[in-house]
Design a protein around this motif. Structure first.
Motif, short mmCIF file in Angstrom:
data_model
loop_
_atom_site.label_atom_id
_atom_site.label_comp_id
_atom_site.label_asym_id
_atom_site.label_seq_id
_atom_site.Cartn_x
_atom_site.Cartn_y
_atom_site.Cartn_z
N VAL A 157 -0.63 -4.83 -0.17
CA VAL A 157 -0.78 -4.38 1.21
C VAL A 157 0.43 -4.81 2.02
CG1 VAL A 157 -3.31 -4.50 1.15
CG2 VAL A 157 -1.99 -6.49 1.94
N ASN A 158 0.65 -4.12 3.12
CA ASN A 158 1.63 -4.58 4.10
C ASN A 158 1.11 -5.88 4.70
OD1 ASN A 158 2.62 -4.74 7.06
ND2 ASN A 158 4.02 -3.27 6.12
N PRO A 159 1.97 -6.88 4.91
CA PRO A 159 1.51 -8.18 5.42
C PRO A 159 0.77 -8.12 6.76
CG PRO A 159 3.74 -8.35 4.58
CD PRO A 159 3.40 -6.89 4.59
N LYS A 160 0.93 -7.03 7.51
CA LYS A 160 0.22 -6.90 8.78
C LYS A 160 -1.28 -6.70 8.58
CE LYS A 160 4.19 -5.01 11.33
NZ LYS A 160 4.72 -3.83 12.06
N VAL A 161 -1.66 -6.28 7.37
CA VAL A 161 -3.09 -6.11 7.07
C VAL A 161 -3.72 -7.50 6.96
CG1 VAL A 161 -4.77 -5.25 5.38
CG2 VAL A 161 -2.70 -3.92 5.88
N GLN A 162 -4.76 -7.73 7.74
CA GLN A 162 -5.37 -9.07 7.82
C GLN A 162 -6.39 -9.29 6.71
OE1 GLN A 162 -4.26 -11.41 10.17
NE2 GLN A 162 -2.74 -9.78 10.43
N ALA A 163 -5.91 -9.26 5.48
CA ALA A 163 -6.77 -9.52 4.33
C ALA A 163 -5.95 -10.22 3.26
CB ALA A 163 -7.35 -8.22 3.78
N LYS A 164 -6.52 -11.27 2.70
CA LYS A 164 -5.82 -12.05 1.68
C LYS A 164 -6.33 -11.76 0.27
CE LYS A 164 -3.32 -14.63 4.55
NZ LYS A 164 -3.79 -14.14 5.85
N ASN A 165 -7.52 -11.15 0.17
CA ASN A 165 -8.08 -10.85 -1.14
C ASN A 165 -8.90 -9.57 -1.07
OD1 ASN A 165 -10.84 -11.54 -0.27
ND2 ASN A 165 -10.08 -13.66 -0.27
N ALA A 166 -9.46 -9.17 -2.21
CA ALA A 166 -10.15 -7.89 -2.28
C ALA A 166 -11.41 -7.84 -1.44
CB ALA A 166 -10.47 -7.56 -3.74
N LYS A 167 -12.17 -8.92 -1.41
CA LYS A 167 -13.39 -8.96 -0.61
C LYS A 167 -13.08 -8.85 0.89
CE LYS A 167 -16.80 -9.39 -3.61
NZ LYS A 167 -17.90 -8.41 -3.69
N GLU A 168 -12.04 -9.53 1.32
CA GLU A 168 -11.62 -9.45 2.73
C GLU A 168 -11.15 -8.04 3.06
OE1 GLU A 168 -8.80 -12.46 3.77
OE2 GLU A 168 -10.16 -14.13 3.34
N LEU A 169 -10.42 -7.42 2.13
CA LEU A 169 -9.95 -6.07 2.36
C LEU A 169 -11.13 -5.10 2.45
CD1 LEU A 169 -7.51 -4.16 2.63
CD2 LEU A 169 -7.52 -3.93 0.13
N GLN A 170 -12.09 -5.27 1.58
CA GLN A 170 -13.30 -4.44 1.60
C GLN A 170 -14.02 -4.57 2.96
OE1 GLN A 170 -16.59 -5.93 -0.73
NE2 GLN A 170 -17.26 -3.86 -1.31
N ALA A 212 -1.44 4.61 -0.35
CA ALA A 212 -0.38 5.47 -0.88
C ALA A 212 -0.47 5.56 -2.40
CB ALA A 212 0.98 4.92 -0.49
N SER A 213 0.07 6.65 -2.93
CA SER A 213 0.23 6.75 -4.38
C SER A 213 1.54 7.48 -4.65
CB SER A 213 -0.94 7.51 -5.02
OG SER A 213 -0.76 8.91 -4.91
N SER A 214 1.91 7.53 -5.93
CA SER A 214 3.16 8.20 -6.30
C SER A 214 2.99 9.71 -6.43
CB SER A 214 3.67 7.63 -7.62
OG SER A 214 2.67 7.68 -8.62
N GLY A 215 1.81 10.21 -6.10
CA GLY A 215 1.57 11.65 -6.14
C GLY A 215 0.12 11.98 -6.43
N ASN A 216 -0.31 13.15 -6.02
CA ASN A 216 -1.67 13.59 -6.28
C ASN A 216 -1.97 13.62 -7.77
OD1 ASN A 216 -3.18 14.13 -3.90
ND2 ASN A 216 -1.87 15.90 -3.47
N GLN A 236 3.99 2.38 7.40
CA GLN A 236 3.49 3.74 7.64
C GLN A 236 2.15 3.95 6.93
OE1 GLN A 236 6.64 3.09 6.93
NE2 GLN A 236 7.87 4.02 8.55
N VAL A 237 1.96 3.31 5.78
CA VAL A 237 0.67 3.24 5.10
C VAL A 237 0.40 1.77 4.81
CG1 VAL A 237 0.59 5.54 4.07
CG2 VAL A 237 1.86 3.73 2.92
N GLU A 238 -0.88 1.43 4.69
CA GLU A 238 -1.23 0.02 4.62
C GLU A 238 -1.24 -0.57 3.22
OE1 GLU A 238 -2.12 1.59 8.38
OE2 GLU A 238 -2.98 2.28 6.47
N MET A 239 -1.50 0.26 2.21
CA MET A 239 -1.73 -0.32 0.88
C MET A 239 -1.48 0.69 -0.23
SD MET A 239 -5.89 -0.31 1.18
CE MET A 239 -5.79 -0.55 2.97
#
Length: 326
Positions: free
Chosen positions: A132-145, A159-163, A201-204
């Protein structure tokens, strides 16, 4: 006398044939080996092969190796070039999971992902990591969820490298396991994808570890979790998704050397031996260890069967995650 003349003529003919054969062999050895990568610069496969190219040249008795990036359409653009190349051992490619994912997400394919290729060797695998971009206030997967669940719809993007790429599927796998909806933003390759996560521009996004090791180390990106079965040495404090309670999130990126279909057995043997030798050199082993890649080259026969098994596996995953290509 006539017999003597005939013998001399035959000897001259054989000498001429031998000379032509040696000349053509020398020319083939001098001709660069074209290695097509169906990915952009900066991707995991690109990083791996550029580190290995000098050792591959040595293993090929000095034959130059030219790496050519041909990204696009989730790897289909470059793979098409490999499939249509002459089956003479002078053009090969390096593909990853995307190659066998594509038949499940694209309605039409210009080739058969298994039968239109000779799989020389599945060489190894590289870890995937959710960053994630460091601006996202989550340190682990549970916090991100929790963060995503508490936010308004369309607040977060991944983001991904393509559809339909393996990185799209890996991201969708986590979002499905976490029970959250995050808008997917596809890019044309790993480089632009990582650039926009860095820029906010995208978070993760899920990325092959070699492509973002430097950014994680510098703090420009934060690693939320390793997507595979075990932790990686360079990120000892980053747990796997399974450790964090997401038992169904288990995916890593493998890579394989392939050639066109009907590659002569002698060429398969030559190229397989060169690949094994190249990845066994101290220089390449050191580079692979730094990138956390696990190298374990498979035989051509086992690799061909692996492609079939993986294609079936991803067909099930694509259906479960409801991944579609617009």
């Amino acid at each position: 006398m006539n017999v003597l003349i005939q013998r001399r003529g035959l000897t001259a003919l054989l000498a001429s044939v031998a000379f032509c054969w040696l000349a053509s062999s020398s020319q083939a050895a001098d001709k660069p080996l074209r290695v097509v990568l169906p990915v952009g610069a900066g991707s995991g496969v690109d990083t791996i092969m550029r580190a290995t190219a000098p050792s591959l040249t040595k293993a090929l008795d000095g034959q130059p190796v030219v790496i050519e990036n041909l990204p696009g359409a989730g790897g289909i653009t470059g793979a098409t070039v490999i499939a249509r190349a002459p089956a003479d051992g002078q053009t090969i490619g390096v593909v990853s999971n995307n190659h066998v994912v594509n038949p499940s997400v694209f309605k039409k394919m210009p080739f058969d992902a298994v039968n239109d290729f000779t799989v020389i060797s599945v060489v190894g695998a590289t870890p995937f990591v959710l960053v994630v971009n460091p601006k996202v206030q989550a340190k682990n997967a549970k916090e991100l969820q929790a963060l995503i669940k508490a936010a308004k719809p369309d607040t977060y993007n991944y983001a991904s490298s393509g559809n339909g790429t393996i990185l799209h599927l890996a991201g969708a796998m986590f979002m499905d396991a976490a029970g959250v909806e995050v808008r997917h933003v596809p890019y044309k390759g790993v480089g632009p994808m990582v650039a926009d996560i860095l820029g906010g521009q995208v978070e993760m996004g899920v990325v092959a570890l070699p492509a973002v090791q430097g950014q994680i180390k510098s703090g420009a990106l934060r690693a939320i979790g390793v997507m595979g079965k075990s932790r990686v040495a360079s990120l000892p404090d980053v747990p796997t998704m399974v450790e964090q309670g997401f038992k169904d999130v288990d995916i890593a990126g493998w890579f394989a050397v392939v050639g066109p279909a009907k590659l002569p057995p002698a060429e398969v043997k030559r190229l397989h031996a060169a690949v094994v030798a190249a990845f066994a050199t101290p220089e390449t082993k050191e580079a692979m260890a730094k990138q956390e890649n696990i190298i374990n080259p498979m035989t051509s026969e086992a690799s061909q069967q692996f492609f079939k098994t993986e294609q079936d596996r991803y067909a099930r995953l694509v259906k479960k995650a409801n991944v579609t290509v617009e």
